[in-house]
Enzyme design. Structure first.
Site, PDB file in Angstrom:
ATOM      1  N   HIS A 122      11.842  18.157  76.920  1.00 50.09           N
ATOM      2  CA  HIS A 122      10.535  18.397  77.531  1.00 50.09           C
ATOM      3  C   HIS A 122       9.863  19.538  76.758  1.00 50.09           C
ATOM      4  O   HIS A 122      10.553  20.409  76.224  1.00 50.09           O
ATOM      5  CB  HIS A 122      10.793  18.810  78.983  1.00 50.09           C
ATOM      6  CG  HIS A 122       9.571  18.949  79.838  1.00 50.09           C
ATOM      7  ND1 HIS A 122       8.805  20.087  79.858  1.00 50.09           N
ATOM      8  CD2 HIS A 122       9.017  18.107  80.744  1.00 50.09           C
ATOM      9  CE1 HIS A 122       7.828  19.936  80.732  1.00 50.09           C
ATOM     10  NE2 HIS A 122       7.925  18.743  81.283  1.00 50.09           N
ATOM     11  N   ASP A 199      18.881  22.175  80.501  1.00 52.73           N
ATOM     12  CA  ASP A 199      17.683  21.931  81.298  1.00 52.73           C
ATOM     13  C   ASP A 199      18.029  20.873  82.343  1.00 52.73           C
ATOM     14  O   ASP A 199      18.135  19.688  82.044  1.00 52.73           O
ATOM     15  CB  ASP A 199      16.555  21.452  80.383  1.00 52.73           C
ATOM     16  CG  ASP A 199      15.332  20.978  81.150  1.00 52.73           C
ATOM     17  OD1 ASP A 199      15.367  20.984  82.405  1.00 52.73           O
ATOM     18  OD2 ASP A 199      14.347  20.590  80.512  1.00 52.73           O
ATOM     19  N   GLN A 202      15.470  17.473  85.643  1.00 50.27           N
ATOM     20  CA  GLN A 202      15.539  16.101  86.154  1.00 50.27           C
ATOM     21  C   GLN A 202      16.866  15.808  86.828  1.00 50.27           C
ATOM     22  O   GLN A 202      16.935  15.066  87.806  1.00 50.27           O
ATOM     23  CB  GLN A 202      15.365  15.099  85.009  1.00 50.27           C
ATOM     24  CG  GLN A 202      13.939  14.885  84.583  1.00 50.27           C
ATOM     25  CD  GLN A 202      13.051  14.432  85.706  1.00 50.27           C
ATOM     26  OE1 GLN A 202      13.459  13.652  86.571  1.00 50.27           O
ATOM     27  NE2 GLN A 202      11.841  14.935  85.733  1.00 50.27           N
ATOM     28  N   LYS A 225      11.497  19.251  92.108  1.00 51.76           N
ATOM     29  CA  LYS A 225      12.052  17.947  91.743  1.00 51.76           C
ATOM     30  C   LYS A 225      13.286  17.619  92.575  1.00 51.76           C
ATOM     31  O   LYS A 225      13.962  16.619  92.350  1.00 51.76           O
ATOM     32  CB  LYS A 225      12.388  17.921  90.252  1.00 51.76           C
ATOM     33  CG  LYS A 225      11.140  18.069  89.373  1.00 51.76           C
ATOM     34  CD  LYS A 225      11.431  17.802  87.927  1.00 51.76           C
ATOM     35  CE  LYS A 225      10.392  18.385  86.997  1.00 51.76           C
ATOM     36  NZ  LYS A 225       9.252  17.477  86.769  1.00 51.76           N
ATOM     37  N   CYS A 363       5.049  15.055  78.836  1.00 49.29           N
ATOM     38  CA  CYS A 363       5.397  16.360  78.255  1.00 49.29           C
ATOM     39  C   CYS A 363       6.549  16.225  77.276  1.00 49.29           C
ATOM     40  O   CYS A 363       7.391  17.125  77.170  1.00 49.29           O
ATOM     41  CB  CYS A 363       5.739  17.389  79.330  1.00 49.29           C
ATOM     42  SG  CYS A 363       4.376  17.760  80.407  1.00 49.29           S
TER      43      CYS A 363
HETATM   44  C1  LIG Z   1      13.318  17.557  81.788  1.00 46.06           C
HETATM   45  C2  LIG Z   1      12.311  18.544  82.269  1.00 46.06           C
HETATM   46  N1  LIG Z   1      12.347  19.805  81.834  1.00 46.06           N
HETATM   47  C3  LIG Z   1      11.468  20.717  82.240  1.00 46.06           C
HETATM   48  C4  LIG Z   1      10.466  20.426  83.125  1.00 46.06           C
HETATM   49  C5  LIG Z   1       9.512  21.500  83.522  1.00 46.06           C
HETATM   50  O1  LIG Z   1       9.626  21.775  84.870  1.00 46.06           O
HETATM   51  P1  LIG Z   1       8.547  22.666  85.621  1.00 46.06           P
HETATM   52  O2  LIG Z   1       7.220  22.095  85.275  1.00 46.06           O
HETATM   53  O3  LIG Z   1       8.905  22.530  87.054  1.00 46.06           O
HETATM   54  O4  LIG Z   1       8.693  24.071  85.120  1.00 46.06           O
HETATM   55  C6  LIG Z   1      10.380  19.127  83.612  1.00 46.06           C
HETATM   56  C7  LIG Z   1       9.298  18.756  84.540  1.00 46.06           C
HETATM   57  O5  LIG Z   1       8.443  17.961  84.261  1.00 46.06           O
HETATM   58  C8  LIG Z   1      11.325  18.163  83.171  1.00 46.06           C
HETATM   59  O6  LIG Z   1      11.260  16.904  83.606  1.00 46.06           O
END
Ligand SMILES: Cc1ncc(COP(=O)(O)O)c(C=O)c1O
Lengths: 405, 151
Positions: A122, A199, A202, A225, A363
């Site tokens: 991401h 990370d 998800q 999430k 993203c």
């Molecule tokens: C795999 C992954 N990493 C990071 C994020 C970023 O999360 P947040 O926007 O809650 O900081 C997301 C959310 O879209 C994600 O799906």
């Protein structure tokens, strides 16, 4: 066995119509819906306990502090962190990664050091590292993936060296659904002395995570999430690493003693929680975790697998649909493109059928570049989704196909 | 309420499937790149403007959703042979149509065929798809170095 009807009844937002049709919410990878217990918990805090934490000696402040710290313990236990000192509340995954890149990275990364990430990260696990590289002269390396959307583990092994200072890897890809073999990756990274950030944005709602068993150095995720509120998340870091890191932000709560000459920083975890945090959010996060625990991953994992399989079979048999991401190990995400219909048009057409999906780059622009598509359509599933909703998705896709026929 | 059919009119589907004036233009003395970061729509417009400030020819390339493709296709048809001041008038009319109140009728006298895109105003997340090409032409005329963005 899970009683899906009962679970659905816990989520008030699901019970509404759009354009005269029942809402089918399939954008869970973007954010999940919130059960009544989380909504009630947040509401209870504002109605009965609202006050600042760690500051007052009065009753409300003590109640708020107790609830806030109880969430920390709930979250510690959920991820099996060694100590609640290792559980740092943040604004979410993005802020957690920025905290590590800025604080740990600033102290430990220098010129020509290598930071290794993967092709399916991401943007939040790409850009902070790019920024760090720019500041320090370090080098960003990327583990490639194959057409199925799986990391190339041979390439990974050959990219690792004693120059590798940090591995940043997504546990479950939001764009593809791929579940990465983090256990083996962590072992290999540790063997060359690299620190690993996982990370879990998800993954955390879909599978159990034991940060000690996996030997994870930094684990990051977002409450929203996992059926919790927006604007709150967590960084779980090994105590020794966190102790050695400089503070990320300065301010209230992160200090023990301040004079104009010098400041003595507070102990963990408060050292990294400057300012009034998202108190209601943290308390709601704890309740969301208890909600997941009450259902149990023993039930969640097999149920979500059944539903994804059900959707995947329909996708395979749907003329003109091409799945993006068909890893052997994947969960809850059906990403696809359709012949002659741009994902953005699919998003609009499905919306009028009351089917909410995501259309875009998720993203994860490098993933789109890899597959040479500008965007994909993505249906993503959760504990409350049903086979009937998958049918509604494909009925709506049929309608879209007919419109563009 | 606008229905899907109001947005995806047959004219729009036609232009999506067979965009007019698609491809690179040579010679061309103005061009610009437009990008919509939300959905990844990307297009490039090419114009040949003569000394009398008339758009002699105009083409576009790129990939995008049906609304952005059809809008660009319709736009090139509308602008070919028009003066730069006529472009400004059309730009304003198109922008007004895309962001108008629901009950406002599009100014068909000025807009002509472009009025088929009036449906986007009922779909807020799609307005930028329709306006991207117009912003891109504007930046091509201003020879902006930066790629165009929908405000
Ligand atoms: C795999 C992954 N990493 C990071 C994020 C970023 O999360 P947040 O926007 O809650 O900081 C997301 C959310 O879209 C994600 O799906």
């Amino acid at each position: 066995m899970m009683n899906i009807e009962r679970i659905r009844n816990d989520f008030p937002v699901l019970h509404q119509e759009l354009y005269g049709k029942p809402l089918v919410y399939l954008d869970n990878a973007a954010t999940t819906q919130k059960p009544q217990c989380v909504i009630d918990t947040v509401r209870h805090y504002y109605e009965r306990d609202n006050s600042n934490i760690h500051r007052g000696v009065h009753t409300l402040s003590e109640r708020a502090t107790a609830a806030y710290e109880a969430s920390r313990e709930t979250i510690r236990a959920f991820f099996n962190a060694k100590s609640s000192k290792e559980v740092i509340f943040t604004r979410g995954t993005t802020e957690s990664i920025n905290l590590v890149a800025s604080s740990w990275g600033g102290a430990n990364i220098g010129k020509d050091d290598e930071i290794l990430i993967t092709h399916m990260e991401h943007h939040s696990n790409i850009v902070p590292w790019q920024m760090l590289c720019k500041r320090t002269g370090a080098i960003l390396k990327v583990v490639p993936m194959n057409q199925a959307g799986e990391l190339d583990m041979d390439a990974f092994a050959s990219l690792l060296s004693e120059r590798t200072k940090l591995l940043g890897v997504v546990q479950m890809s939001n764009a593809l659904g791929t579940i990465n073999p983090i256990q083996s990756m962590i072992q290999q990274a540790h063997a060359v002395g690299a620190v690993v950030l996982v990370d879990g944005a998800q993954a955390a709602a879909h599978m159990p995570v034991d940060v000690q068993a996996l030997d994870i150095d930094f684990y990051v995720t977002s409450a929203h999430k996992m059926y919790g509120p927006t604007g709150v998340g967590v960084l779980i870091g090994k105590q020794a690493l966190l102790e050695a890191m400089p503070p990320y932000q300065g301010g209230g709560d992160m200090i023990l003693m301040v004079t104009f000459e010098t400041t003595q920083y507070n102990d963990l975890p408060h050292k990294f929680e400057a300012g009034t945090p998202n108190i209601a959010g943290v308390i709601g996060f704890g309740e969301a975790i208890r909600y997941i625990q009450a259902i149990g991953f023993d039930n969640i994992v097999p149920r979500e697998k059944v539903l994804l399989n059900y959707a995947t079979v329909q996708a395979q048999n749907f003329d003109g649909l091409k799945q993006i991401g068909v890893a052997k190990e994947k969960a809850c995400v059906l990403s696809f493109v359709m012949d002659g219909i741009h994902p953005h048009d699919l998003g609009t057409i499905l919306d009028r059928e009351a089917v909410a999906i995501r259309a875009g780059h998720h993203c994860a622009m490098p993933v789109m570049q890899f597959y040479k598509v500008p965007a994909t359509a993505r249906a993503s599933f959760s504990i409350y989704n049903t086979e009937a909703e998958v049918d509604a998705l494909f009925a709506a896709l049929t309608k879209a196909r007919d419109m563009f026929a | 309420m606008f229905s899907l059919g109001d947005l995806y009119q047959q004219v729009i589907i036609d232009h999506t499937k067979a965009p007019r004036n698609f491809g690179k233009l040579e010679p061309c003395n103005h061009d610009a790149e437009g990008y919509n970061p939300l959905c990844g729509d990307q297009l490039h417009v090419y114009l040949q403007v003569n000394d009398e400030q008339i758009i002699e020819d105009i083409t576009f390339e790129g990939q995008g959703c049906s609304i952005s493709t059809a809008s660009a296709s319709l736009m090139t048809e509308a602008l070919k042979g028009k003066s730069l001041s006529a472009f400004q008038g059309l730009f304003d009319a198109f922008h007004a149509m895309a962001t108008a109140d629901m009950d406002d009728k599009p100014n068909e006298e000025v807009l002509g065929k472009l009025a088929v895109l009036a449906g986007v105003k009922e779909f807020p997340s799609r307005i930028k798809c329709a306006t991207l090409c117009w912003h891109t032409v504007k930046s091509a005329m201003e020879n902006a170095a930066q790629s165009a963005r929908t405000e």
